[in-house]
Design an enzyme around this catalytic site. Sequence first.
Site, short mmCIF file in Angstrom:
data_model
loop_
_atom_site.label_atom_id
_atom_site.label_comp_id
_atom_site.label_asym_id
_atom_site.label_seq_id
_atom_site.Cartn_x
_atom_site.Cartn_y
_atom_site.Cartn_z
N GLY A 125 0.84 -1.21 0.00
CA GLY A 125 0.00 0.00 0.00
C GLY A 125 0.87 1.25 0.00
O GLY A 125 0.68 2.17 -0.81
N HIS A 126 1.85 1.27 0.92
CA HIS A 126 2.79 2.40 0.95
C HIS A 126 3.55 2.49 -0.38
O HIS A 126 3.74 3.57 -0.94
CB HIS A 126 3.83 2.21 2.06
N GLN A 184 -1.10 10.87 17.77
CA GLN A 184 -2.34 10.38 17.16
C GLN A 184 -2.81 9.07 17.79
O GLN A 184 -3.77 8.47 17.33
CB GLN A 184 -2.18 10.24 15.64
N GLN A 217 -8.77 10.49 7.04
CA GLN A 217 -7.48 11.22 7.08
C GLN A 217 -7.34 12.09 5.83
O GLN A 217 -6.91 13.24 5.90
CB GLN A 217 -6.35 10.21 7.17
N SER A 242 -0.49 -2.08 8.15
CA SER A 242 0.60 -2.53 9.03
C SER A 242 0.01 -3.31 10.20
O SER A 242 0.66 -4.20 10.75
CB SER A 242 1.38 -1.33 9.55
P1 AMP Z 1 0.39 4.43 7.63
O1 AMP Z 1 1.81 4.00 7.66
O2 AMP Z 1 -0.56 3.33 7.98
O3 AMP Z 1 0.16 5.71 8.40
O4 AMP Z 1 0.06 4.78 6.12
C1 AMP Z 1 0.84 5.71 5.38
C2 AMP Z 1 0.11 6.05 4.12
O5 AMP Z 1 -0.10 4.85 3.36
C3 AMP Z 1 -1.29 6.64 4.40
O6 AMP Z 1 -1.54 7.69 3.46
C4 AMP Z 1 -2.19 5.47 4.17
O7 AMP Z 1 -3.50 5.83 3.77
C5 AMP Z 1 -1.46 4.73 3.04
N1 AMP Z 1 -1.89 3.33 3.02
C6 AMP Z 1 -1.91 2.46 4.06
N2 AMP Z 1 -2.45 1.28 3.68
C7 AMP Z 1 -2.78 1.41 2.37
C8 AMP Z 1 -3.37 0.54 1.41
N3 AMP Z 1 -3.75 -0.69 1.70
N4 AMP Z 1 -3.57 1.01 0.15
C9 AMP Z 1 -3.20 2.29 -0.16
N5 AMP Z 1 -2.63 3.15 0.69
C10 AMP Z 1 -2.41 2.72 1.95
#
Ligand code: AMP
Length: 286
Positions: free
Chosen positions: A35-36, A60, A152, A185
């Site tokens: 995703g990242h 947060q 978000q 994660s």
């Molecule tokens: P996080 O590390 O969970 O804070 O996520 C960092 C960025 O990655 C945020 O903008 C999330 O929305 C994005 N993100 C997390 N999981 C996914 C996913 N499955 N698909 C797309 N973007 C994601």
Amino acid sequence: MQVLEDPYQFQAYCASLDASHALGFIPTMGAIHEGHLSLVRASRRQDEVTAVSIFVNPTQFGPSEDLANYPRHLEQDLALLEKEGVQVVFTPTPEGMYPNGVATFVDVADLGQRLCGASRPGHFRGVATVVFKLFQLAAPTRAYFGQKDAAQVAVVRRMIHDLFLPVELVVGPIVRERDGLALSSRNAYLSPAERHSARIISRALRIIGEAFDSGERSTPRLLMKGTEVIENEPGLRLDYLTAVDGDTLLPVAEAVPGTLIAVAALVGSTRLIDNARVDHDDLYLL
Ligand code: AMP
């Protein structure tokens, strides 16, 4: 690839870039997954320089949440980012980001109370505050966020607008496992049995999408179909399932193309979120 821990060094690095070059910035909390990486690749296609931050932001998290246990794999994360051609990774410490404690907040007051903000008081205030601070350091041309965290996105979009921030927001689609589970994660917390239950969350969204495609527009009836699916799975406890406008996050009585269906559910003690926009997001991969 530069790895910088000090906020002022990161700020100086970003400021030293050729002004005619676009800087793409992807804020993350690490435990990097596809995703990242989808956001990193989107930036690599558009921007001359791609910066990623890895910071598990304490402001947060609520007092009884998973801040201490949140997965941290810095070495592995850096290797993945280097392979994608990321030029700079910012890995601050909590003391570096909040050197004198936390006195100054950015609060997108009304949006911050909606969806997860209702069950996680202060969460979006922490998000807006850290994203604002990161933007001050990176001064990016574009910032990339995942649709996975739809509330978000709404909060950051509103903050950018209200505070005249000179950054273009790019929103990437949700990356999912083959059975539909949105990558997160926090999926690392799931036992095999919980992982099995978790697949039902996206199934509920898919069933609502199908009902919309068959002509159902009443949100109580659409949501009832999804609620049934989730409540029939003993491993899941629903926090919310709601139909809202994607910008205001306010509930809508009648769904229209683009209406956001957002869900949060507990799988054991792990809270997972997911969403889909009816008629816009393709969830038909199950
Ligand atoms: P996080 O590390 O969970 O804070 O996520 C960092 C960025 O990655 C945020 O903008 C999330 O929305 C994005 N993100 C997390 N999981 C996914 C996913 N499955 N698909 C797309 N973007 C994601």
